[in-house]
Design a protein around this motif. Structure first.
Motif, short mmCIF file in Angstrom:
data_model
loop_
_atom_site.label_atom_id
_atom_site.label_comp_id
_atom_site.label_asym_id
_atom_site.label_seq_id
_atom_site.Cartn_x
_atom_site.Cartn_y
_atom_site.Cartn_z
N ASN A 136 -2.42 11.92 -27.45
CA ASN A 136 -2.53 10.98 -27.09
C ASN A 136 -3.05 9.81 -26.15
OD1 ASN A 136 -2.24 10.03 -30.23
ND2 ASN A 136 -0.11 9.79 -29.37
N VAL A 137 -2.10 10.72 -24.57
CA VAL A 137 -3.18 10.60 -22.89
C VAL A 137 -4.57 11.46 -22.93
CG1 VAL A 137 -3.18 11.30 -20.77
CG2 VAL A 137 -0.25 11.15 -22.46
N VAL A 138 -5.19 12.67 -23.63
CA VAL A 138 -6.74 12.99 -23.48
C VAL A 138 -7.47 11.81 -24.06
CG1 VAL A 138 -8.31 14.89 -24.52
CG2 VAL A 138 -5.83 15.13 -23.24
N ARG A 139 -6.29 11.39 -25.84
CA ARG A 139 -7.52 10.73 -26.40
C ARG A 139 -7.67 9.20 -26.19
NH1 ARG A 139 -5.80 11.36 -32.74
NH2 ARG A 139 -8.00 10.50 -32.36
N HIS A 140 -6.98 8.12 -25.78
CA HIS A 140 -6.91 7.17 -25.53
C HIS A 140 -6.59 6.77 -24.19
CE1 HIS A 140 -6.29 7.27 -29.91
NE2 HIS A 140 -5.73 7.88 -29.45
N ALA A 141 -5.53 7.13 -23.33
CA ALA A 141 -4.79 6.60 -22.51
C ALA A 141 -5.65 6.19 -20.93
CB ALA A 141 -3.05 7.52 -22.30
N ASP A 142 -6.53 7.00 -20.81
CA ASP A 142 -7.61 7.29 -19.62
C ASP A 142 -7.36 7.13 -18.18
OD1 ASP A 142 -10.15 6.20 -18.30
OD2 ASP A 142 -9.90 4.20 -18.68
N ALA A 143 -6.00 8.18 -18.84
CA ALA A 143 -5.35 8.59 -17.09
C ALA A 143 -5.71 9.28 -16.57
CB ALA A 143 -3.39 8.00 -18.14
N THR A 144 -5.31 9.30 -14.92
CA THR A 144 -5.46 10.29 -13.84
C THR A 144 -4.00 11.08 -13.58
OG1 THR A 144 -4.94 8.68 -12.00
CG2 THR A 144 -6.97 9.20 -12.87
N LYS A 145 -3.13 10.74 -13.70
CA LYS A 145 -1.62 12.08 -14.40
C LYS A 145 -0.76 10.95 -14.91
CE LYS A 145 -1.50 10.69 -9.25
NZ LYS A 145 -0.18 10.29 -8.44
N VAL A 146 -0.70 12.68 -15.78
CA VAL A 146 0.37 12.79 -16.79
C VAL A 146 1.32 13.79 -16.05
CG1 VAL A 146 -0.19 14.80 -17.57
CG2 VAL A 146 1.47 12.88 -18.87
N ALA A 147 3.09 12.81 -16.34
CA ALA A 147 4.64 13.79 -15.98
C ALA A 147 5.54 13.95 -17.39
CB ALA A 147 5.08 13.24 -15.30
N VAL A 148 5.33 15.28 -17.55
CA VAL A 148 6.32 15.67 -19.09
C VAL A 148 7.81 16.40 -18.37
CG1 VAL A 148 6.45 17.50 -20.24
CG2 VAL A 148 4.47 16.72 -20.27
N HIS A 149 8.93 15.34 -18.61
CA HIS A 149 9.93 16.17 -18.25
C HIS A 149 10.75 16.56 -19.45
CE1 HIS A 149 9.46 12.85 -14.81
NE2 HIS A 149 9.07 14.03 -14.55
N LEU A 150 11.61 17.64 -18.86
CA LEU A 150 12.48 18.24 -20.17
C LEU A 150 13.82 18.42 -19.67
CD1 LEU A 150 12.24 19.72 -23.11
CD2 LEU A 150 11.86 21.86 -22.48
N GLU B 7 4.21 -0.36 -20.09
CA GLU B 7 4.47 -0.71 -19.37
C GLU B 7 3.95 0.06 -18.54
OE1 GLU B 7 8.10 -2.74 -18.01
OE2 GLU B 7 8.28 -4.39 -20.23
N SER B 8 2.93 -0.61 -17.45
CA SER B 8 2.56 0.63 -15.91
C SER B 8 2.19 2.33 -16.41
CB SER B 8 3.81 1.19 -15.06
OG SER B 8 3.90 -0.49 -13.90
N GLY B 9 1.24 1.95 -17.25
CA GLY B 9 1.36 3.01 -18.27
C GLY B 9 1.92 3.57 -19.60
N PHE B 10 1.88 4.90 -20.06
CA PHE B 10 2.38 4.66 -21.17
C PHE B 10 4.25 6.02 -21.44
CE2 PHE B 10 2.51 5.78 -25.82
CZ PHE B 10 2.84 4.76 -26.40
N ARG B 11 5.34 5.34 -22.13
CA ARG B 11 5.62 6.53 -21.51
C ARG B 11 6.15 7.15 -22.82
NH1 ARG B 11 10.79 5.92 -22.41
NH2 ARG B 11 11.58 3.76 -22.56
N VAL B 12 6.02 8.21 -23.63
CA VAL B 12 6.97 8.57 -24.91
C VAL B 12 8.10 9.10 -24.73
CG1 VAL B 12 6.81 9.98 -26.54
CG2 VAL B 12 4.97 8.64 -26.07
N GLU B 13 9.71 8.99 -24.92
CA GLU B 13 10.43 9.24 -24.41
C GLU B 13 10.88 9.66 -26.18
OE1 GLU B 13 13.61 8.52 -21.46
OE2 GLU B 13 14.90 7.95 -23.03
N ALA B 14 11.89 11.54 -26.18
CA ALA B 14 12.92 11.62 -26.95
C ALA B 14 14.23 12.81 -27.29
CB ALA B 14 11.47 12.43 -27.92
N ARG B 15 15.32 11.49 -27.04
CA ARG B 15 16.33 12.17 -27.53
C ARG B 15 17.06 12.90 -28.76
NH1 ARG B 15 19.12 9.99 -22.91
NH2 ARG B 15 17.98 8.49 -21.50
N ILE B 16 17.13 14.36 -28.30
CA ILE B 16 17.31 14.92 -29.82
C ILE B 16 19.20 15.62 -29.91
CG2 ILE B 16 16.42 16.74 -31.73
CD1 ILE B 16 13.95 17.13 -30.20
N PRO B 17 19.52 15.44 -30.14
CA PRO B 17 21.28 16.22 -30.05
C PRO B 17 21.12 17.22 -30.54
CG PRO B 17 21.29 14.65 -32.33
CD PRO B 17 19.82 14.38 -31.78
N LEU B 18 21.65 17.90 -30.30
CA LEU B 18 21.52 18.84 -30.68
C LEU B 18 22.98 19.61 -31.38
CD1 LEU B 18 20.91 21.31 -26.85
CD2 LEU B 18 19.91 20.82 -28.98
#
Length: 282
Positions: free
Chosen positions: A212-226, A271-282
């Motif tokens: 989605n970032v590549v296709r729609h966001a027109d962003a220059t930075k993206v951060a992936v946190h795990l 807000e201030s870009g776009f954020r996707v967050e998923a919380r998956i229980p173990l």
């Protein structure tokens, strides 16, 4: 229904003829009981009950003796009840198998959607980069070749012939979407030791978010946190693009359904870009 009616009538006639000829009581009710059971199992309950009533009448009415009735009625009722239990159990198992088949079809369709959309987006972006920056054409073509190869491998994986993708392949995933105009960073906390379904879901969330970032966001930075904790894994992808509301489509819906199927929750923020967050229980 016809064959069960014939079987009930034939076995009932055999049983009555056996009695009327004066033979010593023996196993003659067994064929009728089997026919009664099979009719019930195949869903002909009304026919089975009717045959049981006829059998009870034929046992008692001709001699006007009701001595055998306390034995006949419970036996016939038990046969019909057992047949009904077996029928219900079979119906339940059929439904369970069908639900499993439907779930597997849905899983494969989601996998194919995620794989194809992501890799085709990467190919499109890299092809555009090669077109506008000829000096980087060789690098872009190498990425395109690797993306197409990975797409084929993952399609086979979605169909069950190869190993499914893992969050351990995060570096490869990030390298595919990096361009001159997009900087991708990552941060991992904890040890990546996840159950297979959770591992695959986390990978797909990152993949779809980067797509989605590549296709729609027109962003220059993206951060992936795990963040891998003993009780849950949290996946967050944030960009500095144009933000706004979540774009409708199968991608975001598929991510949300995939996470929800594992008991987790997926949230988005524009807000201030776009954020996707998923919380998956173990």
């Amino acid at each position: 229904m016809g064959r069960h009616l014939i079987a009930l009538a034939a076995t009932l006639a055999f049983m009555q003829a056996y009695h009327y000829l004066g033979f010593w009581p023996g196993p003659e009710p067994i064929p009728f009981a089997i026919a009664l059971f099979l009719a019930t199992v195949h869903g002909h309950r009304a026919l089975a009950i009717g045959a049981a009533v006829v059998a009870a009448v034929l046992v008692t009415v001709p001699q006007w003796s009701f001595e055998d009735l306390p034995q006949v009625l419970p036996t016939l009722t038990a046969v019909i009840a057992i047949g009904e239990i077996v029928r219900i159990r079979r119906a339940y198992l059929r439904q369970a198998r069908q639900r499993a088949v439907d779930a597997e079809r849905l899983r494969i369709s989601r996998e194919l959607h995620d794989v194809l959309v992501h890799h085709m987006s990467v190919v499109n972006v890299q092809a555009g980069a090669a077109l506008h920056r000829p000096h980087r054409a060789t690098d872009a073509l190498m990425i395109i070749r690797q993306a197409s190869r990975d797409a084929l491998d993952e399609v086979r994986g979605a169909l069950g012939t190869l190993r499914a993708p893992s969050i351990r392949q995060l570096d490869e995933l990030i390298d595919r979407v990096r361009t001159d105009g997009l900087v991708v960073s990552k941060r991992i906390r904890g040890r990546i030791e996840l159950p297979a379904e959770v591992d695959q879901a986390a990978y797909r969330v990152v993949q779809e978010a980067l797509t989605n970032v590549v296709r729609h966001a027109d962003a220059t930075k993206v951060a992936v946190h795990l963040d891998c904790r003993p009780d849950q894994v949290t996946v967050q992808v944030r960009d500095n693009g144009k933000g706004g509301d979540a774009l409708p489509g199968n991608g975001l819906t598929g991510m949300r359904e995939r996470v929800a199927a594992l008991g987790g929750q997926l949230t988005t923020s524009g807000e201030s870009g776009f954020r996707v967050e998923a919380r998956i229980p173990l």
